[in-house]
Design an enzyme around this catalytic site. Structure first.
Site, mmCIF file in Angstrom:
data_model
loop_
_atom_site.group_PDB
_atom_site.id
_atom_site.type_symbol
_atom_site.label_atom_id
_atom_site.label_comp_id
_atom_site.label_asym_id
_atom_site.label_seq_id
_atom_site.Cartn_x
_atom_site.Cartn_y
_atom_site.Cartn_z
ATOM 1 N N TYR A 193 -14.989 -2.682 10.080
ATOM 2 C CA TYR A 193 -13.633 -2.120 10.012
ATOM 3 C C TYR A 193 -12.938 -2.297 11.369
ATOM 4 O O TYR A 193 -11.787 -2.754 11.434
ATOM 5 C CB TYR A 193 -13.644 -0.635 9.609
ATOM 6 C CG TYR A 193 -12.246 -0.056 9.626
ATOM 7 C CD1 TYR A 193 -11.330 -0.373 8.632
ATOM 8 C CD2 TYR A 193 -11.813 0.767 10.676
ATOM 9 C CE1 TYR A 193 -10.023 0.113 8.660
ATOM 10 C CE2 TYR A 193 -10.516 1.262 10.715
ATOM 11 C CZ TYR A 193 -9.626 0.938 9.704
ATOM 12 O OH TYR A 193 -8.336 1.406 9.740
ATOM 13 N N ASP A 214 -2.247 -6.904 -5.614
ATOM 14 C CA ASP A 214 -3.501 -6.849 -4.856
ATOM 15 C C ASP A 214 -3.355 -7.861 -3.735
ATOM 16 O O ASP A 214 -3.344 -9.077 -3.983
ATOM 17 C CB ASP A 214 -4.679 -7.204 -5.778
ATOM 18 C CG ASP A 214 -6.016 -7.095 -5.050
ATOM 19 O OD1 ASP A 214 -6.022 -7.046 -3.802
ATOM 20 O OD2 ASP A 214 -7.046 -7.067 -5.733
ATOM 21 N N VAL A 215 -3.250 -7.385 -2.508
ATOM 22 C CA VAL A 215 -2.964 -8.302 -1.394
ATOM 23 C C VAL A 215 -4.126 -9.258 -1.123
ATOM 24 O O VAL A 215 -3.961 -10.247 -0.408
ATOM 25 C CB VAL A 215 -2.581 -7.549 -0.085
ATOM 26 C CG1 VAL A 215 -1.307 -6.745 -0.265
ATOM 27 C CG2 VAL A 215 -3.735 -6.691 0.429
ATOM 28 N N GLY A 251 0.827 -1.215 0.000
ATOM 29 C CA GLY A 251 0.000 0.000 0.000
ATOM 30 C C GLY A 251 0.849 1.247 0.000
ATOM 31 O O GLY A 251 0.579 2.210 0.718
ATOM 32 N N ALA A 252 1.897 1.233 -0.839
ATOM 33 C CA ALA A 252 2.846 2.361 -0.850
ATOM 34 C C ALA A 252 2.403 3.484 -1.782
ATOM 35 O O ALA A 252 3.103 4.483 -1.917
ATOM 36 C CB ALA A 252 4.227 1.861 -1.256
ATOM 37 N N ARG A 292 -1.878 -1.704 -5.824
ATOM 38 C CA ARG A 292 -2.530 -1.980 -7.116
ATOM 39 C C ARG A 292 -2.194 -0.863 -8.104
ATOM 40 O O ARG A 292 -1.915 -1.122 -9.259
ATOM 41 C CB ARG A 292 -4.043 -2.103 -6.913
ATOM 42 C CG ARG A 292 -4.434 -3.353 -6.127
ATOM 43 C CD ARG A 292 -5.844 -3.279 -5.627
ATOM 44 N NE ARG A 292 -6.049 -2.105 -4.766
ATOM 45 C CZ ARG A 292 -7.191 -1.788 -4.186
ATOM 46 N NH1 ARG A 292 -8.249 -2.542 -4.364
ATOM 47 N NH2 ARG A 292 -7.278 -0.721 -3.416
ATOM 48 N N ARG A 293 -2.178 0.383 -7.636
ATOM 49 C CA ARG A 293 -1.887 1.511 -8.543
ATOM 50 C C ARG A 293 -0.369 1.725 -8.607
ATOM 51 O O ARG A 293 0.164 2.697 -8.082
ATOM 52 C CB ARG A 293 -2.609 2.769 -8.050
ATOM 53 C CG ARG A 293 -4.137 2.677 -8.170
ATOM 54 C CD ARG A 293 -4.820 3.798 -7.441
ATOM 55 N NE ARG A 293 -4.584 3.748 -6.005
ATOM 56 C CZ ARG A 293 -5.010 4.646 -5.133
ATOM 57 N NH1 ARG A 293 -5.678 5.695 -5.545
ATOM 58 N NH2 ARG A 293 -4.750 4.506 -3.843
ATOM 59 N N ASN A 297 0.939 -2.476 5.492
ATOM 60 C CA ASN A 297 0.188 -1.222 5.574
ATOM 61 C C ASN A 297 -1.088 -1.245 4.732
ATOM 62 O O ASN A 297 -2.054 -0.551 5.073
ATOM 63 C CB ASN A 297 1.114 -0.089 5.117
ATOM 64 C CG ASN A 297 0.364 1.191 4.817
ATOM 65 O OD1 ASN A 297 -0.051 1.907 5.737
ATOM 66 N ND2 ASN A 297 0.154 1.485 3.539
ATOM 67 N N LYS A 349 -9.453 -4.539 12.452
ATOM 68 C CA LYS A 349 -8.257 -4.029 13.149
ATOM 69 C C LYS A 349 -8.064 -4.743 14.494
ATOM 70 O O LYS A 349 -6.929 -4.917 14.947
ATOM 71 C CB LYS A 349 -8.356 -2.507 13.318
ATOM 72 C CG LYS A 349 -8.201 -1.759 11.986
ATOM 73 C CD LYS A 349 -6.830 -2.027 11.344
ATOM 74 C CE LYS A 349 -6.680 -1.414 9.976
ATOM 75 N NZ LYS A 349 -5.360 -1.626 9.371
HETATM 76 P P1 NDP Z 1 -4.859 5.453 1.962
HETATM 77 O O1 NDP Z 1 -6.185 5.180 1.357
HETATM 78 O O2 NDP Z 1 -4.259 6.786 1.781
HETATM 79 O O3 NDP Z 1 -3.819 4.336 1.522
HETATM 80 C C1 NDP Z 1 -4.172 2.981 1.517
HETATM 81 C C2 NDP Z 1 -3.133 2.205 0.751
HETATM 82 O O4 NDP Z 1 -3.496 0.809 0.793
HETATM 83 C C3 NDP Z 1 -3.050 2.613 -0.695
HETATM 84 O O5 NDP Z 1 -1.712 2.676 -1.079
HETATM 85 C C4 NDP Z 1 -3.758 1.468 -1.423
HETATM 86 O O6 NDP Z 1 -3.149 1.270 -2.706
HETATM 87 C C5 NDP Z 1 -3.425 0.294 -0.514
HETATM 88 N N1 NDP Z 1 -4.357 -0.815 -0.704
HETATM 89 C C6 NDP Z 1 -5.674 -0.854 -0.455
HETATM 90 N N2 NDP Z 1 -6.188 -2.038 -0.834
HETATM 91 C C7 NDP Z 1 -5.143 -2.750 -1.340
HETATM 92 C C8 NDP Z 1 -5.024 -4.042 -1.915
HETATM 93 N N3 NDP Z 1 -6.092 -4.847 -2.045
HETATM 94 N N4 NDP Z 1 -3.817 -4.451 -2.334
HETATM 95 C C9 NDP Z 1 -2.741 -3.647 -2.218
HETATM 96 N N5 NDP Z 1 -2.783 -2.421 -1.688
HETATM 97 C C10 NDP Z 1 -3.981 -1.982 -1.269
HETATM 98 O O7 NDP Z 1 -5.059 5.148 3.526
HETATM 99 P P2 NDP Z 1 -4.049 5.180 4.772
HETATM 100 O O8 NDP Z 1 -2.689 5.538 4.341
HETATM 101 O O9 NDP Z 1 -4.687 5.992 5.823
HETATM 102 O O10 NDP Z 1 -4.126 3.663 5.236
HETATM 103 C C11 NDP Z 1 -2.992 2.834 5.393
HETATM 104 C C12 NDP Z 1 -3.228 1.873 6.547
HETATM 105 O O11 NDP Z 1 -3.325 2.613 7.759
HETATM 106 C C13 NDP Z 1 -4.500 1.033 6.455
HETATM 107 O O12 NDP Z 1 -4.216 -0.267 6.902
HETATM 108 C C14 NDP Z 1 -5.440 1.735 7.424
HETATM 109 O O13 NDP Z 1 -6.423 0.862 7.929
HETATM 110 C C15 NDP Z 1 -4.465 2.173 8.474
HETATM 111 N N6 NDP Z 1 -4.889 3.258 9.364
HETATM 112 C C16 NDP Z 1 -5.313 4.448 8.839
HETATM 113 C C17 NDP Z 1 -5.721 5.472 9.678
HETATM 114 C C18 NDP Z 1 -6.255 6.767 9.166
HETATM 115 O O14 NDP Z 1 -6.919 7.487 9.936
HETATM 116 N N7 NDP Z 1 -5.992 7.155 7.931
HETATM 117 C C19 NDP Z 1 -5.662 5.293 11.140
HETATM 118 C C20 NDP Z 1 -5.239 3.996 11.568
HETATM 119 C C21 NDP Z 1 -4.841 3.034 10.701
HETATM 120 P P3 NDP Z 1 -3.925 0.918 -4.059
HETATM 121 O O15 NDP Z 1 -5.319 1.439 -3.930
HETATM 122 O O16 NDP Z 1 -3.100 1.591 -5.105
HETATM 123 O O17 NDP Z 1 -3.857 -0.588 -4.136
HETATM 124 C C1 8X3 Z 2 -8.561 4.547 11.019
HETATM 125 C C2 8X3 Z 2 -8.920 5.470 12.120
HETATM 126 O O1 8X3 Z 2 -10.867 6.201 13.553
HETATM 127 O O2 8X3 Z 2 -11.132 6.393 11.174
HETATM 128 O O3 8X3 Z 2 -8.209 3.311 11.515
HETATM 129 O O4 8X3 Z 2 -11.177 4.229 12.210
HETATM 130 S S1 8X3 Z 2 -10.615 5.557 12.269
#
Ligand code: NDP
Ligand code: 8X3
Length: 259
Positions: A159, A66-67, A15-16, A40-41, A93, A163
């Protein structure tokens, strides 16, 4: 004991292409790591490559993944170019939320996507990567948890459940690795302003922006900083969990909204 240097170490981030994953790529680049980046992107990651090299990355290798697809994960890890196969740090991530509905009104497709990505995807990647770490006698798995794993919030049901699963999978893996040098850490942030809410609300920008209104959320860089910190502790130190929020958030339910 000395902190661990990540110079020339291989750091694999799922998810980079966005948010926390992209910030981790920049933060590990600054440590001189070799970056193995997937999402994926993949075109988004390709577009980041020059900046990452300028930021200090020793090398960058990107691939589409795609994980959710177990076979694709196994094949991708098994067939990495030889110079990229010795993964030192795995950052699990990739993850997402879909919808914010009362449980009985939730869309089953949304549930499947969250469970298949946040739980099963994390398992497929971990299962593919950890044996190599054990064989090489070093490694660190970092999982992205959330404050949502501690306390559920209204309509967060599935969700939050994914987690909570990550929390116990993280702890179970650490128990299973006891007696080996491989470390396991869960980084558990509260609200971080990324594309997370846009994804949750399927591009509804206005609804997404409201989530972060009148608070100062965490930035993806704040979280990446904690991840790099946990992976650079001396080799005998295992940071089990880092629960972190903005000062405007106490837990999943309590916020200091300035209005
Ligand atoms: P973003 O939506 O900005 O990034 C999510 C990333 O995950 C993207 O790079 C996306 O890439 C990738 N992803 C999603 N589905 C897939 C898949 N099937 N295969 C591969 N990659 C995938 O969100 P965040 O950066 O906020 O989220 C990252 C992590 O942090 C998640 O696990 C989220 O649950 C967690 N998190 C987020 C919080 C928040 O408030 N934002 C708080 C706590 C935890 P692509 O779509 O290109 O595949
Ligand atoms: C993402 C944070 O509070 O939107 O895990 O669920 S919250």
């Amino acid at each position: 004991m000395a902190k661990i240097s990540l110079k020339d170490r291989i750091v694999f981030i799922t998810g980079a292409s966005s948010g926390i994953g992209a910030a981790c790529a920049r933060a590990f680049a600054a440590e001189g790591a070799r970056l193995l980046l997937a999402a994926r992107r993949v075109e988004r990651i390709e577009a980041m490559k020059v900046d990452l090299r300028e930021a200090g990355a020793a090398a960058v290798h990107a691939f589409s993944l795609d994980v959710q697809d177990r076979d694709a994960v196994e094949q991708a890890i098994a067939h990495l170019p030889a110079e990229w196969s010795a993964i030192d740090v795995l950052v699990n991530n990739a993850g997402l939320s879909r919808g914010l509905d009362k449980l009985w009104e939730g869309k089953t497709q949304d549930w499947e996507e969250m469970i298949d990505t946040n739980v099963k995807g994390l398992l497929w990647v971990t299962r593919a990567v950890v044996p190599g770490m054990l064989a090489r006698g070093r490694g660190h798995v970092v999982n992205l948890g959330s404050t949502a794993q501690e306390i559920a919030y209204p309509s967060g049901n599935v969700y939050c459940g994914t987690k909570a699963a990550v929390k116990l999978i993280n702890d179970g893996l650490r128990i299973d690795l006891l007696g080996t040098p491989v470390r396991v850490t869960s980084i558990d942030p509260g609200m971080v302003e990324t594309e997370f809410s846009q994804v949750r609300f399927r591009g509804d920008q206005e609804r997404a922006e409201k989530i972060y209104q009148n608070i100062t959320p965490l930035t993806p860089e704040d979280v990446a900083d904690a991840i790099v910190w946990s992976t650079t502790r001396p080799s005998h130190v295992n940071v089990a969990h880092v629960l972190m929020t903005t000062v405007d958030q106490a837990n999943s339910l309590l916020f200091n909204r300035k209005s």
